[in-house]
Design a protein around this motif. Sequence first.
Motif, short mmCIF file in Angstrom:
data_model
loop_
_atom_site.label_atom_id
_atom_site.label_comp_id
_atom_site.label_asym_id
_atom_site.label_seq_id
_atom_site.Cartn_x
_atom_site.Cartn_y
_atom_site.Cartn_z
N SER A 153 39.81 14.41 0.85
CA SER A 153 38.80 14.02 1.82
C SER A 153 38.59 15.14 2.83
O SER A 153 39.48 15.96 3.05
N SER A 162 22.30 14.34 14.56
CA SER A 162 21.98 14.04 13.18
C SER A 162 22.16 15.26 12.28
O SER A 162 22.52 15.12 11.11
N ARG A 165 25.49 15.47 10.61
CA ARG A 165 25.65 14.63 9.43
C ARG A 165 25.03 15.31 8.20
O ARG A 165 25.52 15.15 7.08
N GLU A 166 23.96 16.05 8.41
CA GLU A 166 23.38 16.81 7.31
C GLU A 166 24.36 17.89 6.83
O GLU A 166 24.51 18.11 5.63
N ALA A 168 27.57 17.66 7.08
CA ALA A 168 28.63 16.92 6.38
C ALA A 168 28.26 16.65 4.94
O ALA A 168 29.08 16.76 4.03
N ALA A 169 27.01 16.30 4.69
CA ALA A 169 26.56 16.03 3.32
C ALA A 169 26.64 17.29 2.47
O ALA A 169 27.06 17.25 1.31
N ARG A 170 26.26 18.44 3.04
CA ARG A 170 26.34 19.68 2.30
C ARG A 170 27.79 20.09 2.04
O ARG A 170 28.13 20.59 0.96
N GLU A 172 30.26 18.05 1.65
CA GLU A 172 30.75 17.18 0.59
C GLU A 172 30.33 17.71 -0.78
O GLU A 172 31.13 17.72 -1.73
N ASP A 173 29.11 18.18 -0.89
CA ASP A 173 28.63 18.74 -2.15
C ASP A 173 29.41 19.99 -2.53
O ASP A 173 29.78 20.18 -3.69
N PRO A 178 34.95 13.43 -0.71
CA PRO A 178 34.24 12.56 0.23
C PRO A 178 34.39 13.06 1.67
O PRO A 178 35.46 13.50 2.07
N THR A 179 33.31 12.99 2.43
CA THR A 179 33.30 13.49 3.80
C THR A 179 33.07 12.35 4.78
O THR A 179 32.18 11.54 4.60
N THR A 180 33.92 12.32 5.80
CA THR A 180 33.81 11.32 6.86
C THR A 180 33.45 12.02 8.15
O THR A 180 34.08 13.02 8.51
#
Length: 232
Positions: A153, A162, A165-166, A168-170, A172-173, A178-180
């Motif tokens: 993780s 916001s 959070r973008e 964080a999504a990158r 994770e990829d 998984p990213t929290t």
Amino acid sequence: MILAVCGGKGGVGKSTVSLNLARELGAVAVDADLATPDLPRGRGPDLHDVLAGRAAPMEAVESVDSIDLLPCGRSLAGARAADLTELPEALSMVDRQYGRVVVDCPAGLARDVGYQIHSADAVVLVTTPDRAALLNAFRTRHLAGELDTPVVSVVVNKATASEDREIAARVEDELGAPTTVVPRRSALADSFQNGRPLRDARPQSPALSAFETLTERIEESERQIAENAEAV
């Protein structure tokens, strides 16, 4: 399960995540930052004593409020006397006794971080959204890969907008874990300064839900690791 909480850059909130994750998992929190420990102080033997052969690991574990803690000493002499080669066995003994261990690792990619990661069953990477912290997180991910310790993780800490959070999504990829996102909250910082997990100090804080999500992901990874071990 031994879980190493790592972050390449100092100041990203590793110790805060370690303390709260230990509380949520019901794990022993081990302060394994030998030179600059941040978890609460203990009253008896500490990790310096364990690694110097002056105390057994179980002697150094104590209850501090709601968590079990293996604290670290604060002296430079203690850090110098500690034999890092003893760390894997010490953590293994605590794991066998308590079932779950959360290891607060030093910042950076120093020699002792390698010992922490190699001793662990899995790694949680902690970073903030800034570029320097993210680059160091990627380097730590590479080190974990070299040591065959899976990153289960990623925590993007101190998120404020916001766009974080973008990011964080990158992340994770890119990291495949998984990213929290843990939002920046004064309650979280205040509770840690007082040596208390958020659940005990401010149970109504919105930041607590992030640690609950993180805990669920860790527990799922724990089940998968156990299943893989049984299959082998």
